[in-house]
Enzyme design. Structure first.
Site, mmCIF file in Angstrom:
data_model
loop_
_atom_site.group_PDB
_atom_site.id
_atom_site.type_symbol
_atom_site.label_atom_id
_atom_site.label_comp_id
_atom_site.label_asym_id
_atom_site.label_seq_id
_atom_site.Cartn_x
_atom_site.Cartn_y
_atom_site.Cartn_z
ATOM 1 N N TYR A 236 -7.134 -18.267 -0.966
ATOM 2 C CA TYR A 236 -5.895 -18.998 -1.232
ATOM 3 C C TYR A 236 -4.680 -18.245 -0.698
ATOM 4 O O TYR A 236 -3.709 -18.856 -0.271
ATOM 5 C CB TYR A 236 -5.701 -19.194 -2.744
ATOM 6 C CG TYR A 236 -6.343 -20.443 -3.310
ATOM 7 C CD1 TYR A 236 -7.695 -20.695 -3.120
ATOM 8 C CD2 TYR A 236 -5.600 -21.348 -4.053
ATOM 9 C CE1 TYR A 236 -8.285 -21.826 -3.659
ATOM 10 C CE2 TYR A 236 -6.174 -22.481 -4.596
ATOM 11 C CZ TYR A 236 -7.519 -22.714 -4.399
ATOM 12 O OH TYR A 236 -8.089 -23.835 -4.936
ATOM 13 N N LYS B 246 -21.234 -15.145 -3.303
ATOM 14 C CA LYS B 246 -22.022 -15.548 -2.136
ATOM 15 C C LYS B 246 -22.350 -14.273 -1.366
ATOM 16 O O LYS B 246 -22.023 -14.118 -0.180
ATOM 17 C CB LYS B 246 -21.205 -16.561 -1.303
ATOM 18 C CG LYS B 246 -21.961 -17.253 -0.197
ATOM 19 C CD LYS B 246 -23.037 -18.216 -0.665
ATOM 20 C CE LYS B 246 -23.841 -18.728 0.519
ATOM 21 N NZ LYS B 246 -25.024 -19.527 0.113
ATOM 22 N N ASP C 125 -23.931 -21.525 -4.566
ATOM 23 C CA ASP C 125 -24.607 -22.813 -4.339
ATOM 24 C C ASP C 125 -25.603 -23.090 -5.466
ATOM 25 O O ASP C 125 -25.695 -24.202 -5.983
ATOM 26 C CB ASP C 125 -25.270 -22.858 -2.950
ATOM 27 C CG ASP C 125 -26.108 -21.624 -2.624
ATOM 28 O OD1 ASP C 125 -26.018 -20.603 -3.358
ATOM 29 O OD2 ASP C 125 -26.853 -21.667 -1.634
ATOM 30 N N ASP D 286 -12.341 -22.722 -8.327
ATOM 31 C CA ASP D 286 -11.680 -24.026 -8.211
ATOM 32 C C ASP D 286 -12.739 -25.128 -8.195
ATOM 33 O O ASP D 286 -12.643 -26.121 -8.916
ATOM 34 C CB ASP D 286 -10.834 -24.065 -6.926
ATOM 35 C CG ASP D 286 -10.140 -25.401 -6.753
ATOM 36 O OD1 ASP D 286 -9.566 -25.894 -7.743
ATOM 37 O OD2 ASP D 286 -10.187 -25.963 -5.638
ATOM 38 N N ASP E 25 -14.038 -27.748 -11.488
ATOM 39 C CA ASP E 25 -13.995 -29.217 -11.447
ATOM 40 C C ASP E 25 -15.358 -29.813 -11.799
ATOM 41 O O ASP E 25 -15.443 -30.822 -12.486
ATOM 42 C CB ASP E 25 -13.560 -29.720 -10.059
ATOM 43 C CG ASP E 25 -12.092 -30.122 -10.038
ATOM 44 O OD1 ASP E 25 -11.304 -29.519 -10.802
ATOM 45 O OD2 ASP E 25 -11.728 -31.033 -9.271
HETATM 46 C C1 IPM Z 1 -6.480 -26.153 -9.889
HETATM 47 C C2 IPM Z 1 -5.927 -27.012 -8.804
HETATM 48 C C3 IPM Z 1 -5.057 -26.162 -7.881
HETATM 49 C C4 IPM Z 1 -5.950 -25.101 -7.265
HETATM 50 C C5 IPM Z 1 -4.316 -26.961 -6.808
HETATM 51 C C6 IPM Z 1 -3.496 -28.084 -7.417
HETATM 52 C C7 IPM Z 1 -3.472 -26.088 -5.945
HETATM 53 O O1 IPM Z 1 -6.937 -27.663 -8.116
HETATM 54 O O2 IPM Z 1 -5.699 -25.560 -10.661
HETATM 55 O O3 IPM Z 1 -7.712 -26.052 -9.983
HETATM 56 O O4 IPM Z 1 -6.587 -25.340 -6.227
HETATM 57 O O5 IPM Z 1 -5.994 -24.009 -7.816
HETATM 58 MG MG MG Z 2 -8.863 -27.373 -8.907
#
Ligand code: IPM
Ligand code: MG
Length: 367
Positions: A144, A195, A228, A252, A256
């Protein structure tokens, strides 16, 4: 009477609605516990672009600087999607905030109450007791933020883009220390995800985590997993993880995945902690729901306020040291949801209530 001094950055779309729900809950418990709320609202994200021309105005940063914690809503949405990526709310507000305050430790609880297993896309028999795991994501390093980061047109007319994944041993050690604390508060199990079969940063990651645990936390049962495989194992049997630790981009993606298997994004809170202590000697932190701005339901009194309220509970726990109160708020949310009072995202065809009525019910359960 102690004072809770925090910045309120509600942001865009459902951000202000769920933030006002969380503030109502905080006002209520503050009254009960004889605490003084001293919060300052400031523009962030698209709202700040519209009003002040930039997603993270200097005045907002200053308000955050003068606070003991930041309660964050969510930013971004279709209205600002045409802006260059660098100026969009997510990238121009959230990432600089994380970096500015060195919020390197992102704690994301993956919690699905047993009563809500229907909400998960996983078969109920895989999660008979719901889900209860924690993702610890490194938040200020890796791909990032690594340099160089660029897009260049080459002499032959082709276009090349570069992102750089960088980690220092010291960055890995400090996030491992946070993961150890989290693991010690639970089952003392930690799975580090990397990884290391491909990436240099992951080889260093694995070596550093292993050495850190051997030296500082021999009481923790440490395991390692390739990312993975971790993605697959999360979908197969999420509760095999108790606490998992990983670098920024893997975290990240995995967080999710964790969010979706936990049913509704409207239930998931997060805390981002850093190197700084606040004026109370507690960790300065940013607390935000994981769900995003949900433009499609904004302004309709439909949004689930639970994630924002649970994020406020995390703020009380970590930045203000109010463990018992945080636990009481979490219990009230749980009691409300399990008693059947639910917003549309977790109602499964049964009658649902709006944001305000949901908040009223949580407050009633706090009385
Ligand atoms: C998160 C989000 C952020 C990230 C984005 C909005 C920049 O997806 O907090 O997980 O990638 O960290
Ligand atoms: Mg995210």
């Amino acid at each position: 009477m102690s004072t809770l001094k925090f910045a309120v950055l509600a942001g865009d779309y459902i951000g202000p609605e769920v933030m006002s729900a969380a503030l109502r809950v905080l006002e209520h418990v503050a009254g009960q516990e004889n605490l003084q709320l001293d919060y300052t609202q400031a523009d962030v994200g698209g709202a700040a672009i519209d009003r002040q021309g930039t997603a993270l105005p200097a005045s907002t940063l200053q308000i955050c600087e003068q606070s003991d914690a930041i309660l964050f809503g969510s930013v971004g949405g279709p209205k600002w999607e045409k802006l260059p990526t660098k100026e969009q709310p997510e990238r121009a507000a959230l990432l600089p905030l994380r970096k500015h305050f060195t919020l390197f430790a992102n704690l994301r609880p993956g919690l699905l109450y047993p009563e809500l297993t229907d909400a998960s896309p996983l078969k109920s028999e895989r999660i008979p007791h719901g889900i209860d795991i924690v993702c610890i994501r490194e938040l200020t390093g890796g791909i990032y933020f690594g340099q160089p980061k660029s897009t260049t047109t080459l002499p032959d007319g082709d276009v090349e883009a570069i992102d750089t994944m960088v980690y220092r041993k010291s960055e890995i050690e400090r996030i491992t220390a946070v993961a150890v604390t989290a693991a010690r508060a639970r089952k003392k199990q930690l799975c580090s995800v990397d990884k290391a079969n491909v990436l240099e940063t992951s080889v260093l990651w694995r070596k550093t985590v292993t050495a850190y645990i051997a030296e500082h936390a021999p009481d923790i049962a440490l395991s390692h997993m390739y990312v993975d495989n971790a993605a697959m194992q999360l979908a197969r049997d999420p509760n095999q993880f108790d606490v998992f630790l990983t670098e920024n981009m893997f975290g990240d993606i995995l967080s999710d995945e964790m969010a979706v298997i936990c049913g509704s994004l409207g239930m998931l809170s997060s805390a981002s902690l850093g190197a700084r202590s606040n004026s109370l000697g507690k960790p300065f932190g940013l607390y935000e729901p994981s769900g995003g701005t949900a433009p499609d339901i904004a302004g309709k009194n439909l949004a689930n306020p639970c994630a924002q309220i649970l994020s406020a509970a995390l703020m009380l726990r970590y930045s203000f040291g109010l463990e018992a109160l945080a636990t009481r708020m979490e219990a009230a949310v749980r009691q409300t949801v399990t008693s059947g009072i639910r917003t549309g995202d977790i109602a499964f065809g049964r009658p649902s209530v709006g944001t305000i009525a949901m908040t009223d019910a949580i407050i009633a359960n706090l009385s």
